[in-house]
Design a protein around this motif. Structure first.
Motif, PDB file in Angstrom:
ATOM      1  N   VAL A  37      -9.141 -44.654  -7.596  1.00 43.11           N
ATOM      2  CA  VAL A  37      -7.929 -44.844  -7.748  1.00 43.11           C
ATOM      3  C   VAL A  37      -7.366 -45.916  -8.261  1.00 43.11           C
ATOM      4  CG1 VAL A  37      -6.752 -45.014  -5.446  1.00 43.11           C
ATOM      5  CG2 VAL A  37      -8.040 -43.614  -5.342  1.00 43.11           C
ATOM      6  N   ILE A  61      -4.105 -41.401  -7.556  1.00 47.72           N
ATOM      7  CA  ILE A  61      -5.623 -40.537  -8.050  1.00 47.72           C
ATOM      8  C   ILE A  61      -5.833 -39.414  -8.941  1.00 47.72           C
ATOM      9  CG2 ILE A  61      -6.805 -39.311  -6.279  1.00 47.72           C
ATOM     10  CD1 ILE A  61      -4.957 -39.778  -4.451  1.00 47.72           C
ATOM     11  N   GLY A  73      -0.440 -40.885  -5.875  1.00 46.92           N
ATOM     12  CA  GLY A  73      -0.779 -41.808  -4.872  1.00 46.92           C
ATOM     13  C   GLY A  73      -0.393 -42.651  -3.701  1.00 46.92           C
ATOM     14  N   ARG A 105     -13.131 -38.845  -6.836  1.00 43.84           N
ATOM     15  CA  ARG A 105     -12.045 -39.244  -6.965  1.00 43.84           C
ATOM     16  C   ARG A 105     -12.137 -41.048  -7.621  1.00 43.84           C
ATOM     17  NH1 ARG A 105     -11.267 -38.650  -2.270  1.00 43.84           N
ATOM     18  NH2 ARG A 105     -11.340 -39.992  -0.216  1.00 43.84           N
ATOM     19  N   HIS A 158      -0.227 -46.244  -5.579  1.00 46.54           N
ATOM     20  CA  HIS A 158      -1.327 -46.191  -5.987  1.00 46.54           C
ATOM     21  C   HIS A 158      -1.123 -44.573  -6.743  1.00 46.54           C
ATOM     22  CE1 HIS A 158      -2.494 -48.129  -2.162  1.00 46.54           C
ATOM     23  NE2 HIS A 158      -3.769 -48.575  -3.182  1.00 46.54           N
TER      24      HIS A 158
END
Length: 382
Positions: free
Chosen positions: A285, A319, A313, A283, A317
């Motif tokens: 971010v 993701i 996220g 991933r 955030h």
């Protein structure tokens, strides 16, 4: 705000993220394309400012042939009139002494029309307008299937129109017949069928008006997903597309008459975001979360990266992971994107509420900042 410190001429990489940007070349294409698409059809264009809430962009729409602007909230209308826009349709119900007074005051500097579905509110607005020595136009809002605001088609609409006629300082002009859910019906034939039902309700209403000898100068409605159907119906006099200037991921899921994803208007709006953390092969971010992009119509799409998927996220955030079961197995793929500091362009799921999160719209041409436009009409709509 930080974006106000931007210097025209700086590179896109110098923009602090998250940031709202518009590709000016694509925007200009969209501004030209809308009136071109309606060439030969006798219908006015009144774009919806709720999509952008930006007076600078509204003036460009007027320059491209629009007769005025739609606004959904008073703060939007006030920002437009304060910037010099001279024709406003408040395409929503306004209630209460304070808001009705603010609405009436706008008529000192612009031609203002408002939608109504309640006779008591109409009387109150009429009295306020009279006390301020201003005049406004009024439209009967007809519920043509959205089941939100509006009176029922036919006789109920005629009854309200009859009551509006003759009210001092409030001039009855016609009806609004807008059905927002139709804008995102995916299949072209299904959208057409849905609008046909709207048109039938409008015709029933116009027949009732004719029966009672009620004039109807204006029939307004339609949006980016359906405006060609309303414009070609023979009953609408005005259309209200708004998102066409920007587009978004949700509109991008609609199909055209060839059963292909719609492409008449170009995606011009993006949220710029920066990669702030990486777990190699799993991933990346981003610094754009719920505070930076609306998720009401689904997650944003990563421009030019269909092999990657955005996930919520949290507040700050986003993701990003490989789409589906795709595994990041080679360093070339990984290095192309998953590097801390990389700039990512997100296509919002829904442009209207995403724009509402930002103070400024940054105009980009060939990766260079050309302008910074205030989103003066943003806010919860007070």
């Amino acid at each position: 705000m930080a974006t106000n410190s931007l210097q025209v001429g700086c590179n896109i990489r110098n923009i602090l993220t998250p940031a709202l940007v518009v590709d000016l070349q694509k925007l200009e294409y969209n501004l030209k394309r809308l009136p071109e698409s309606l060439k030969g059809i006798s219908v006015d264009i009144r774009p919806h400012a709720k999509a952008h809430k930006c007076p600078s962009l509204a003036h460009l729409q007027i320059q491209h042939g629009s007769v005025g602007m739609c606004c959904q909230k008073l703060c939007e209308a006030e920002s437009m009139v304060n910037s010099g826009i001279k024709d406003i349709l408040l395409s929503n119900e306004i209630v209460g002494q304070s808001k009705l007074t603010r609405l009436a005051l706008l008529a000192r500097n612009a031609h203002v029309t408002v939608c109504l579905d309640n006779i008591d509110v109409a009387h109150q607005l009429s009295e306020i307008a009279k006390s301020l020595n201003v005049e406004l136009d009024g439209l009967v809002e007809v519920d043509v299937g959205q089941e939100r605001c509006g009176v029922a088609p036919g006789e109920p609409a005629a009854e309200l129109a009859q009551c509006l006629i003759g009210l001092p300082n409030l001039n009855y002009k016609g009806i609004q017949a807008y059905q927002g859910w139709n804008q995102h019906v995916r299949k072209y034939s299904d959208r057409k069928e849905a609008v046909d039902k709207v048109v039938e309700k409008v015709k029933v209403t116009l027949e009732a008006f004719k029966k009672h000898q009620i004039p109807c100068e204006i029939v307004t409605g339609g949006g980016t997903g359906t405006y060609m159907f309303e414009a070609s119906s023979g009953v609408f006099t005005e259309v209200q597309p708004g998102s066409y200037v920007f587009m978004d991921a949700d509109y991008g899921r609609n199909f055209d008459h060839k059963n292909k994803y719609i492409s008449e208007f170009h995606q011009s709006l993006y949220v710029l975001s920066t990669v702030v953390s990486v777990t190699p092969g799993k991933r990346a971010v981003l610094d754009a979360g719920l505070k930076a992009v609306s998720l009401d119509s689904g997650v944003p799409v990563l421009a030019d990266h269909s092999d990657l998927t955005f996930h919520n996220g949290g507040d700050e955030h986003g993701i990003v992971t490989p789409a589906g079961n795709l595994k990041v197995v080679n360093s070339a793929h990984e290095m192309r994107f998953h590097i801390v500091g990389d700039i990512v362009r997100l296509i919002p799921g829904h442009c209207d509420p995403t724009v509402n999160m930002y103070d400024n719209l940054i105009g980009i041409r060939n990766e260079i900042v050309e302008c910074v436009w205030p989103v003066a009409g943003r806010g919860p709509g007070v």
